[in-house]
Design an enzyme around this catalytic site. Sequence first.
Site, PDB file in Angstrom:
ATOM      1  N   LYS A 164       0.818  -0.921  -0.008  1.00  0.00           N
ATOM      2  CA  LYS A 164       0.106   0.049  -0.022  1.00  0.00           C
ATOM      3  C   LYS A 164       0.830   1.336   0.058  1.00  0.00           C
ATOM      4  O   LYS A 164       2.023   1.138   0.594  1.00  0.00           O
ATOM      5  CB  LYS A 164      -0.884   0.120   1.145  1.00  0.00           C
ATOM      6  CG  LYS A 164      -1.743  -1.400   1.241  1.00  0.00           C
ATOM      7  CD  LYS A 164      -3.123  -0.986   0.471  1.00  0.00           C
ATOM      8  CE  LYS A 164      -3.933  -2.131   0.509  1.00  0.00           C
ATOM      9  NZ  LYS A 164      -5.237  -1.933  -0.168  1.00  0.00           N
ATOM     10  N   LYS A 263     -13.359  -7.871  -7.777  1.00  0.00           N
ATOM     11  CA  LYS A 263     -13.928  -8.306  -6.344  1.00  0.00           C
ATOM     12  C   LYS A 263     -15.352  -8.481  -6.510  1.00  0.00           C
ATOM     13  O   LYS A 263     -15.987  -7.715  -6.994  1.00  0.00           O
ATOM     14  CB  LYS A 263     -13.553  -7.235  -5.408  1.00  0.00           C
ATOM     15  CG  LYS A 263     -11.971  -6.970  -4.976  1.00  0.00           C
ATOM     16  CD  LYS A 263     -11.936  -5.869  -3.858  1.00  0.00           C
ATOM     17  CE  LYS A 263     -10.456  -5.455  -3.710  1.00  0.00           C
ATOM     18  NZ  LYS A 263     -10.218  -4.313  -2.992  1.00  0.00           N
TER      19      LYS A 263
HETATM   20 MG    MG Z   1      -7.119  -2.171  -4.119  1.00  0.00          MG
END
Ligand code: MG
Length: 370
Positions: A164, A263
């Site tokens: 991240k 997703k």
């Molecule tokens: Mg992501």
Amino acid sequence: MKLDRVVLRHLQMEQKSPFSTSYGTFKTKDFILVEAIDEDGVSGWGEGVAFNVPWYTEETVKTSWHMLEDFLLPLSFESPFEHPDDLNKRFSFIRKNNMAKAAIEGAVWDLYAKRKGISLSRALGGEKKTIEVGVAIGIQKTTDELLRIIDKYVAEGYRRMKVKIKPGLDVKLIASIRKHFPTLPLMADANSAYSLADIDLLKELDQYNLMMIEQPLGSDDIIDHAELQSQIQTPICLDESILSVEDTRKALALGSCKVVNVKIGRVGGLSEAVKIHDLCKAQGVPIWCGGMLEAGVGRAHNIAITSLDNFTLPGDTAGSSHYWERDIIDPEVVVKDGLITVPDGPGIGYEVNRRMVDYYTVETKTYRGR
Ligand code: MG
């Protein structure tokens, strides 16, 4: 298929280690587990992926429960249906609330596959016997700590690392990782932390040979991403911006990305995920399956969808032990040499461990069809 009843359970599971993104840090995972039971007493399982806080999309555990209780379950009980796609169509007049839709639709997909006596993977059209997996690593306190964690996952055989990034923790961080791991398949996820004003900084990342940069700009944007993609070499992967196959078509037409993260929860279920897979395959665009810190049931659904052939890039579906002391399925999801074997038993192919489910459950409610 006719549903007799649906049991909603609110589970609370302590994560092994807190997960930090550009939005905040999470230690406990709250989610809804859906059990859909047909008139023959067969159970199908689905997992809601909304968090307690609406940092990723607008949905939360509470809004999902409300949508399921007041809209989606009554629609599911309304009349028998042939195929899970029929449920997807029945839900289509309800705007968004994709994670709530995916939770019940996923349970119905599992039920559908079990009734047919085939694996969920096969029911979806998947052919792969094993899937390659990577791992997503949250923001760490220090770079040394991050490097130590990457080292550990490399040793465990994970095929791709995702880190991240956020303003102040980007170019230098990636440079340090590259110094220690010059050829590691590496990507960065920004969770919408940047704007076009940061274009020079994002261009600097080009020199580090990232597999892709995920969702650098606005969570609902495909215009600025197209501009950014025209100016950087690193492929952009869209995550938050893609809520449907229509969004995917538009983003690809504009050149907003070169990779798509699928997703199941974000796109409203497996039926829509298959459509996105097919569209991207037709256009030669690689896709992969993103993670939402799922427990075993959600993880099993991710494995099944990833068995479709255009999921050519390693996904976020790491092994159960990466997240939980004890998962809610038997056997737990195991990664060996960066690979997960796609189960070939009926439905999701894992047994739900009711004792562990009870242990983590803080609230249960049963809904019955007429
Ligand atoms: Mg992501």
